[in-house]
Every structure is written in C-alpha cells, then in structure tokens.
Design a protein around this motif. Structure first.
Motif, mmCIF file in Angstrom:
data_model
loop_
_atom_site.group_PDB
_atom_site.id
_atom_site.type_symbol
_atom_site.label_atom_id
_atom_site.label_comp_id
_atom_site.label_asym_id
_atom_site.label_seq_id
_atom_site.Cartn_x
_atom_site.Cartn_y
_atom_site.Cartn_z
ATOM 1 N N GLU A 73 8.016 4.735 0.701
ATOM 2 C CA GLU A 73 8.191 4.492 2.137
ATOM 3 C C GLU A 73 6.999 3.752 2.722
ATOM 4 N N ALA A 74 5.812 3.934 2.123
ATOM 5 C CA ALA A 74 4.616 3.229 2.577
ATOM 6 C C ALA A 74 4.522 1.832 1.965
ATOM 7 N N GLY A 75 5.489 1.495 1.099
ATOM 8 C CA GLY A 75 5.478 0.186 0.466
ATOM 9 C C GLY A 75 4.672 0.145 -0.823
ATOM 10 N N ALA A 76 4.152 1.280 -1.253
ATOM 11 C CA ALA A 76 3.357 1.353 -2.481
ATOM 12 C C ALA A 76 4.270 1.467 -3.693
ATOM 13 N N GLY A 77 3.722 1.161 -4.854
ATOM 14 C CA GLY A 77 4.449 1.368 -6.096
ATOM 15 C C GLY A 77 4.433 2.844 -6.448
ATOM 16 N N ALA A 78 5.502 3.334 -7.035
ATOM 17 C CA ALA A 78 5.582 4.752 -7.402
ATOM 18 C C ALA A 78 6.296 4.892 -8.735
ATOM 19 N N PHE A 79 5.696 5.668 -9.610
ATOM 20 C CA PHE A 79 6.242 5.871 -10.944
ATOM 21 C C PHE A 79 6.257 7.352 -11.270
#
Length: 100
Positions: A55-61
């Motif tokens: 939601e913050a536009g960051a990458g998430a794995f």
C-alpha cells in the motif's frame, strides 16, 4: 539508546519473527516506494506487513520462495537428484490454500 522502529525510515525491512502469522501488525518503519520488505512467514500468503508495504508502494516478498529453495537444496543434497521445483511449488501453494 534504542529508538522505535515506527519512528525510523528504512530501505530494507526483514521480518524473521512469527509476528503477522495471526494477523498482528509489525511496528514498521516508514516505508517509501523504493523500500523492500521481506517477511519470512509463508502463512498467511500475504501478511499484514506485506499488505502495508504494498500500500505504501514498496516491494514486498513472503517466505514461501525461501522455504521452497531450502527444501530443494536439501532434496538435492540428500538424493543427488535435481529437485522438481515446479512440483514442489505447486504442492506448497496447494497446501497453503488449506486451513491451518
């Protein structure tokens, strides 16, 4: 003196705790769109921390890829055979769709 994670900004956040497995939210630092969050949990498939990062536009794995590759390496070390990674991945994804 230690400062709270939520008061900091970070480029990389790694969750290696069980927090998030039951819907808890990590005390995340500020995540910008160029940040990356790696959550080693593989259940749930998307943790609250991953959702917040996206939601913050960051990458998430998530941790499923790490789990799969650890299992594949173990398989190869024990058997001397190339692991069927696609089969292992499909089985893992199917198992994760079942209730815990």
């Amino acid at each position: 003196m230690f400062e709270r994670a939520s008061d900091q900004a970070a480029d990389l956040v790694i969750n290696a705790t069980p927090l998030g497995a039951h819907g808890e939210m990590l005390p995340l630092p500020e995540l910008r769109d160029d940040a990356v969050l790696v959550d080693l949990l593989y259940r749930p498939a998307v943790t609250p921390a991953q959702q917040a990062a996206r939601e913050a536009g960051a990458g998430a794995f998530g941790g499923l890829g790490l789990l799969l590759h650890q299992a594949a390496l173990s398989f190869e070390l024990w058997t001397g055979q190339v692991p069927p990674l696609e089969v292992m991945s499909a089985a893992a994804v199917a198992a994760l769709t079942e209730p815990a």
